[in-house]
Enzyme design. Structure first.
Site, PDB file in Angstrom:
ATOM      1  N   ASP A 134      58.772  43.251  36.418  1.00 11.42           N
ATOM      2  CA  ASP A 134      57.672  44.199  36.599  1.00 11.42           C
ATOM      3  C   ASP A 134      57.999  44.981  37.871  1.00 11.42           C
ATOM      4  O   ASP A 134      57.846  44.460  38.983  1.00 11.42           O
ATOM      5  CB  ASP A 134      56.360  43.407  36.742  1.00 11.42           C
ATOM      6  CG  ASP A 134      55.197  44.286  37.189  1.00 11.42           C
ATOM      7  OD1 ASP A 134      55.335  45.521  37.171  1.00 11.42           O
ATOM      8  OD2 ASP A 134      54.142  43.713  37.561  1.00 11.42           O
ATOM      9  N   LYS A 163      57.967  54.511  42.964  1.00  8.16           N
ATOM     10  CA  LYS A 163      57.718  54.617  41.522  1.00  8.16           C
ATOM     11  C   LYS A 163      56.923  55.882  41.180  1.00  8.16           C
ATOM     12  O   LYS A 163      57.077  56.446  40.104  1.00  8.16           O
ATOM     13  CB  LYS A 163      56.960  53.363  41.075  1.00  8.16           C
ATOM     14  CG  LYS A 163      56.700  53.260  39.598  1.00  8.16           C
ATOM     15  CD  LYS A 163      56.249  51.863  39.278  1.00  8.16           C
ATOM     16  CE  LYS A 163      55.522  51.762  37.984  1.00  8.16           C
ATOM     17  NZ  LYS A 163      55.063  50.403  37.709  1.00  8.16           N
ATOM     18  N   GLU A 202      53.614  48.129  30.460  1.00  5.05           N
ATOM     19  CA  GLU A 202      53.020  47.035  31.249  1.00  5.05           C
ATOM     20  C   GLU A 202      51.809  46.379  30.554  1.00  5.05           C
ATOM     21  O   GLU A 202      51.755  45.153  30.456  1.00  5.05           O
ATOM     22  CB  GLU A 202      52.631  47.558  32.648  1.00  5.05           C
ATOM     23  CG  GLU A 202      53.866  47.768  33.504  1.00  5.05           C
ATOM     24  CD  GLU A 202      53.665  48.705  34.679  1.00  5.05           C
ATOM     25  OE1 GLU A 202      52.514  49.075  34.981  1.00  5.05           O
ATOM     26  OE2 GLU A 202      54.676  49.086  35.302  1.00  5.05           O
ATOM     27  N   ASP A 237      44.658  48.233  33.365  1.00  4.29           N
ATOM     28  CA  ASP A 237      45.754  47.961  34.294  1.00  4.29           C
ATOM     29  C   ASP A 237      45.717  48.953  35.443  1.00  4.29           C
ATOM     30  O   ASP A 237      46.027  50.132  35.270  1.00  4.29           O
ATOM     31  CB  ASP A 237      47.078  48.083  33.514  1.00  4.29           C
ATOM     32  CG  ASP A 237      48.298  47.803  34.373  1.00  4.29           C
ATOM     33  OD1 ASP A 237      48.141  47.551  35.581  1.00  4.29           O
ATOM     34  OD2 ASP A 237      49.418  47.830  33.827  1.00  4.29           O
TER      35      ASP A 237
END
Ligand code: AMP
Length: 528
Positions: free
Chosen positions: A8, A70, A171, A193
């Site tokens: 992850d 990211k 994810e 999420d």
């Protein structure tokens, strides 16, 4: 065969897991901790640090310490998102020749792919130290709402890190695998999420081992970092009112405030007040100045409540796309560290009229799902487990008057393929241009340009006679591929691709070679 790991790669924290005896387990980092800050620091002495060591540098070396990379993966320098982020980070950004964003460290421009690769390489190293063997295969997760550029950039980062990516998995889908695998349940679940930088909502149907994503939606620029920034703004505005000093240009002070803000925010998930105490934040002619402020949970909720509200239209859209409604959702799974905030749990419970599942660890569940997926791909799952994911964005082409014509609709199950016939509009036309985009807007210019494909070497013929079938494919990683064939000759049609973003395979190879050379040099230095 050596172990395959699930990674992850988070905006703020990353986690790596593997499967042992059918059970997912987190691999501790070199300091023995389950998660690693996604931070890379370049020191004055030329060292590159990753994780907690890098995070510790953030205050003393802010302009060469890169966090939340990211958010920049697969993004253009000029995009409003990058321009917005730029005002809030202590390191410098610049534009690559193709317009992609790059990070400027001293006088060196580095791609977000390379910086992400350093984080991935560190996680690989942790797994190698744990198992005592070389690791070369991984399943890597991405936010469900990542577009093609962002997915491709993630895959390139993994390649640069020396990892062969068996699958890129969303994810929330990954989290649902970890949640539902051993339960033999038949349920529709919502995975909410919210991590450090991104927000996703995914609706999943789990039926006798078949995990079927029904719809997904989200925002790749909404996450915990935005909550931290609200606290930073609150602190600096009050400071400016009180002392007539603007801290916005003081990178060191800002970094200290940001860290303290994040810490206070975390604490406020468990307490009702938290003190932000930063002595000697700056000095002017008269004296040293200090920050000492009490942040209450109520104030935090006031400062960030609208960010939470922003997530609900995405949930509503996903429910509409799935033909569902809040009352049809059996369970709500919370993923990502930010979902620990009590107000988020409360708002979710109100919306779905149901308490979210509490026992799952939102920091680890995504990596756990990724290693389960790696096991499925290796054919190691004894029970039948099928994962059917969806594409988050519609794929299409630019047509007359700059309009966008969808070819594959968002939320289509992947892998998927659609073919369209193209022809010429003029006699003896040798090439036809196809502009491929992703997005939902009716006009091409408001969507994400993926690439321009030129169908070249078309046989000489009157207008409208040649027929070229172009296949648009979204693979299981959510990546787009285009191929073409000339129907009249049956031959595959040549395509010249001009990608709108990202690294070419040659550039990736060059970076891999450069980092291998650097490793070799470091080895020689070490043994000299
Ligand atoms: P992730 O990307 O899933 O690692 O999530 C990281 C984000 O979660 C960061 O913005 C953290 O500040 C935030 N976070 C972690 N723990 C908590 C907590 N206890 N309460 C609120 N936010 C948290």
């Amino acid at each position: 065969m050596s172990h395959v790991i699930g990674i992850d790669l988070g905006t703020t924290y990353s986690c790596v897991a593997y499967l042992e005896g059918g059970e997912p387990r987190v691999i501790p980092n070199l300091e023995g901790l389950p998660t690693t800050p996604s931070v890379v620091s370049f020191t004055q002495s030329g060292e590159e640090l990753v994780g907690n060591l890098a995070l510790r540098q953030a205050i003393t070396n802010p302009s060469n310490t890169v966090s939340a990379i990211k958010r920049l993966l697969g993004k253009k320098f000029d995009s409003p998102e990058v321009q917005g982020v730029m005002k809030k980070i202590p390191y410098t950004l610049t534009a690559a020749k193709n317009g992609d964003v790059m990070v400027l460290v001293e006088d060196r421009a580095i791609t977000p792919q390379e910086i992400s690769a350093k984080i991935l390489a560190y996680l690989k190293k942790c797994a190698e130290a744990y198992f005592g063997e070389t690791i070369s295969q991984a399943v890597v997760t991405v936010p469900a709402h990542f577009d093609d550029h962002q997915r491709q950039a993630t895959k390139d980062a993994a390649r640069i890190a020396g990892l062969n990516v068996m699958r890129v998995i969303n994810e929330p889908t990954s989290a649902s695998l970890a949640y539902g695998l051993d339960k033999k349940i038949n349920q529709t679940i919502a995975v909410y999420d919210i991590g450090g930088g991104t927000f996703d909502i995914t609706l999943m149907e789990i039926n006798d081992g078949i995990f079927h994503a029904l719809a997904t939606n989200g925002n790749t620029f909404l996450g915990g970092e935005d909550f931290d920034n609200r606290i930073v703004e609150w602190v600096t505005e009050d400071f400016s009112k009180e002392h007539s000093v603007d801290l916005a240009e003081d990178k060191l002070a800002l970094q200290r405030i940001k860290e303290a803000a994040e810490k206070a925010k975390r604490e406020l998930s468990f307490t009702i007040e938290s003190e932000i105490n930063l002595p000697f934040i700056c000095t002017d002619e008269s004296a040293s100045k200090h920050i000492q402020k009490m942040l209450t949970r109520k104030k935090l909720e006031e400062l960030t409540g609208d960010l939470i509200e922003k997530t609900f239209p995405f949930i509503e859209q996903a429910l509409t796309d799935a033909g569902s409604s809040p009352d049809k959702i059996d369970e709500i799974i919370l993923v990502g560290g930010q979902s620990r905030m009590p107000l988020i749990k409360k708002k979710i419970a109100e919306f779905f009229q149901k308490e979210p599942v509490e026992h799952l660890n939102p920091d680890e569940i995504v990596a756990m799902g990724a290693c389960i997926q790696s096991s499925i791909l290796q054919g190691n799952m004894t029970d039948l487990v099928v994962l059917l994911d969806v594409t988050p964005l519609s794929l299409g082409i630019e047509t007359e008057n700059g309009r966008f014509t969808k070819i594959i609709e968002k939320n289509s199950t992947i892998p998927t393929k659609k073919t369209m016939a193209f022809t010429t509009v003029e006699a003896n036309q040798r090439r036809v241009r196809v502009h491929v985009l992703q997005g939902e807007d009716d006009f091409a210019e408001h969507n994400i340009s993926l690439a321009v494909f030129d169908l070249v070497g078309i046989a000489l013929a009157p207008a409208g006679v040649p027929r070229i079938d172009v296949s648009f494919e979204i693979d299981a990683d959510g990546l787009v591929r285009v191929s073409a064939s000339d129907v009249s000759t049956g031959r595959s049609q040549n395509i010249e691709v001009k990608s709108s973003s990202g690294l070419t395979p040659e550039e990736v190879n060059k970076i891999i070679k450069r980092s291998a050379d650097a490793d070799e040099e470091a080895d020689i230095d070490e043994h000299a």
